[in-house]
Scaffold this motif. Sequence first.
Motif, PDB file in Angstrom:
ATOM      1  N   THR A 103       0.826  -1.217   0.000  1.00 47.80           N
ATOM      2  CA  THR A 103       0.000   0.000   0.000  1.00 47.80           C
ATOM      3  C   THR A 103       0.856   1.260   0.000  1.00 47.80           C
ATOM      4  OG1 THR A 103      -1.739  -1.207   1.170  1.00 47.80           O
ATOM      5  CG2 THR A 103      -1.875   1.198   1.190  1.00 47.80           C
ATOM      6  N   LEU A 126      -5.502  -4.183  -6.562  1.00 42.22           N
ATOM      7  CA  LEU A 126      -6.272  -3.844  -5.365  1.00 42.22           C
ATOM      8  C   LEU A 126      -6.215  -4.948  -4.305  1.00 42.22           C
ATOM      9  CD1 LEU A 126      -9.441  -2.144  -6.942  1.00 42.22           C
ATOM     10  CD2 LEU A 126      -7.506  -1.033  -5.780  1.00 42.22           C
ATOM     11  N   ASP A 155      -4.496  -1.978   1.340  1.00 44.26           N
ATOM     12  CA  ASP A 155      -5.233  -1.904   2.608  1.00 44.26           C
ATOM     13  C   ASP A 155      -5.428  -0.425   2.937  1.00 44.26           C
ATOM     14  OD1 ASP A 155      -6.180  -1.904   5.216  1.00 44.26           O
ATOM     15  OD2 ASP A 155      -4.959  -3.620   5.823  1.00 44.26           O
ATOM     16  N   THR A 156      -6.671   0.047   2.848  1.00 37.88           N
ATOM     17  CA  THR A 156      -6.933   1.485   2.949  1.00 37.88           C
ATOM     18  C   THR A 156      -6.678   2.059   4.346  1.00 37.88           C
ATOM     19  OG1 THR A 156      -9.278   1.024   3.333  1.00 37.88           O
ATOM     20  CG2 THR A 156      -8.621   1.509   1.067  1.00 37.88           C
ATOM     21  N   VAL A 189      -6.634   7.606  -1.405  1.00 35.92           N
ATOM     22  CA  VAL A 189      -7.709   6.795  -1.986  1.00 35.92           C
ATOM     23  C   VAL A 189      -8.249   7.477  -3.243  1.00 35.92           C
ATOM     24  CG1 VAL A 189     -10.052   5.900  -1.621  1.00 35.92           C
ATOM     25  CG2 VAL A 189      -8.342   5.719   0.210  1.00 35.92           C
ATOM     26  N   ASN A 223      -8.261   5.964  -7.046  1.00 32.45           N
ATOM     27  CA  ASN A 223      -9.522   5.847  -7.798  1.00 32.45           C
ATOM     28  C   ASN A 223      -9.478   6.633  -9.101  1.00 32.45           C
ATOM     29  OD1 ASN A 223     -10.718   4.137  -5.947  1.00 32.45           O
ATOM     30  ND2 ASN A 223     -11.744   5.778  -4.807  1.00 32.45           N
ATOM     31  N   ARG A 238     -12.239  -0.859  -9.924  1.00 31.69           N
ATOM     32  CA  ARG A 238     -13.420  -0.343  -9.207  1.00 31.69           C
ATOM     33  C   ARG A 238     -13.011   0.699  -8.171  1.00 31.69           C
ATOM     34  NH1 ARG A 238     -11.723  -5.017  -6.940  1.00 31.69           N
ATOM     35  NH2 ARG A 238     -11.623  -5.116  -4.652  1.00 31.69           N
ATOM     36  N   ILE A 255     -12.623   2.370  -4.638  1.00 35.20           N
ATOM     37  CA  ILE A 255     -12.570   1.845  -3.272  1.00 35.20           C
ATOM     38  C   ILE A 255     -12.770   3.001  -2.295  1.00 35.20           C
ATOM     39  CG2 ILE A 255     -11.102  -0.124  -3.864  1.00 35.20           C
ATOM     40  CD1 ILE A 255      -8.719   1.487  -2.714  1.00 35.20           C
ATOM     41  N   SER A 256     -13.014   2.684  -1.038  1.00 35.76           N
ATOM     42  CA  SER A 256     -13.174   3.748  -0.038  1.00 35.76           C
ATOM     43  C   SER A 256     -12.502   3.319   1.263  1.00 35.76           C
ATOM     44  CB  SER A 256     -14.662   4.034   0.204  1.00 35.76           C
ATOM     45  OG  SER A 256     -15.319   2.845   0.594  1.00 35.76           O
ATOM     46  N   LYS A 257     -12.232   4.297   2.105  1.00 39.59           N
ATOM     47  CA  LYS A 257     -11.565   4.015   3.384  1.00 39.59           C
ATOM     48  C   LYS A 257     -12.509   3.291   4.341  1.00 39.59           C
ATOM     49  CE  LYS A 257      -8.706   6.419   5.969  1.00 39.59           C
ATOM     50  NZ  LYS A 257      -7.614   5.437   6.115  1.00 39.59           N
TER      51      LYS A 257
END
Length: 595
Positions: A422, A547, A551-552, A560, A564, A591, A593-595
């Motif tokens: 990450t 992805l 790991d967000t 992030v 994206n 796709r 992603i979000s935290k």
Amino acid sequence: MIPERLAALREKMRAYGVDAYLVPTADYHESEYVGTYFKARTYITGFTGSAGTAVITQDEACLWTDGRYFVQAAKELAGTGVTLMKMGQEGVPTVEEYLQANTKEGMTIGFDGRVVNEMLGETLEKTLPERFLSYRSDLIGEIWSDRPALSAEPVWILDSKYTGESAADRLAKVREKMKENGAEVHILTALDDIAWMLNIRGNDIPCNPVVLSYLILTETEGHLFIQEATLNDEVKQYLAGLGISIHPYDAVYDFAAGITGKTILLEKAKVNYTICQSVMGENTIVNVMNPASSLKALKTPVEMENIRKAHVKDGVAVTRFVYWLKKNIGKIPMDEVSVAEKLESFRKEQEGYIEPSFGTISAYGPNAAMCHYQATKEDFSVLQPKGMYLVDSGGQYYEGTTDITRTIVVGPLTEEEKEHFTITAMGTLRLGNAKFLHGCIGINLDYLARQAFWERGLDFNHGTGHGVGYLLNVHERPNGFRWKMVPERMENAVLEEGMLTSDEPGIYIEGSHGIRTENLMLCRKAEKNMYGQFMRFEFVTMVPIDLDGIDTQYMTEKDVELLNNYHKEVYEKISPYLEGDEKEWLKEATRPISK
């Protein structure tokens, strides 16, 4: 075999009165990679790595190489009678220190002056006073009975639809720089600079589409020293139209020796010792970086547009490869060599693809912790459905040169591996998102790529980025990213619009894993206001970042968003060239992603 070769060399050394013989890894042009004819160091030591220097005396033979090759060199030198000198390690002398300690005043140090640059020659003169330098004999060549022939591949013209600039315009720009430096003559031996200036390409060095040649320019004349067999009638007429006279390749030495009373522009680090010695004393030397090196780093608008096209093609090939790998891991046999060949097969399907831009680094698991690991058909690892696989590769296309690294998750990861994956992606994206005032050099921006590493007490022991040529060398001066000055690398130029630079942070945990994420990016102008001209970067590499490794919890909201945004662009540019399952997979791989 090697002991016999060393014995034959020592016999020649005695005949010539040479006490120590120096064999670098080089051709006559100081190229990064060399053709088979020039692999004298491999011939005399058995070490096949791409970097190293050998010194042979009557009592000892030593090979210096860097940390990338310690393991390989130890294996290859076993039983040869050649001692490995691990560069940079405590207690290991440099080549110059070794020669100082192992020769006395009045002794002779020998080398082929055509494969040693003037800068190194002058260093030897200074550090080895009272020794005689003998540089006019190629002693390895005299004992190498089955030496491969000098490469003489056909020369071809790169159409201005690819370059956006004629060779006549490029010659005029270089002559203008000669004038600015007060030079009447310019001696050029760097093959990428010559190819760029004349808009010609060839195949004399693997992965570098260049032509073995020398070029001597005056205000009105151009003299190209080249193997005539490489030129067809079309190329001869083309060169004649540029005012370029053709001479035999080896005639450059006599021609240079005939130049007297002139001011000569040449770059001592890029011109060989033999040529420089023949013009020293009789002329005034202006030692500056080849003007072509700075000029060719600024890609024309046509080249920039072509580079984008090349990277879409390359992105399609690499994306299809990533899909294939993730779909088939654990189901069919895979090893580091076979998967690299599979990636090459995807590139070969792309129109305009010519060849790889460097030897692919294909590394599974702990092997990826060795930055410049090279799998061979004799020595490779098998891929398994666990951990990560790293592939650093690139292609030469008519539309430009590519260089990309992706680390692909092929099975379960540890928490540490996820964190490392990450922060590596974060480093790539943060540097790519930089906005800065014109006048910055790479050192001003490097921290953006390293911040997440340094905050954790981590680092990577290589530059963050290097310049990239246009259908030329994958490593090109004078732009780059690193955190400290390394003057001899000459990568400290101001970042200008049109420069193509890699962005490749990584992390390497010995015995465990290695991760690198590399995109190429073009430097572009942003807004200009009362504070000056702002600059930005444009990613041209278009391949998803895996992805499965992200790991967000380690990312900020901004990180992030950057990931994206990048993936949205990848999908928009690559998906039109995919169908069915591949296209569906790309949609999932990019796709949001979000935290």
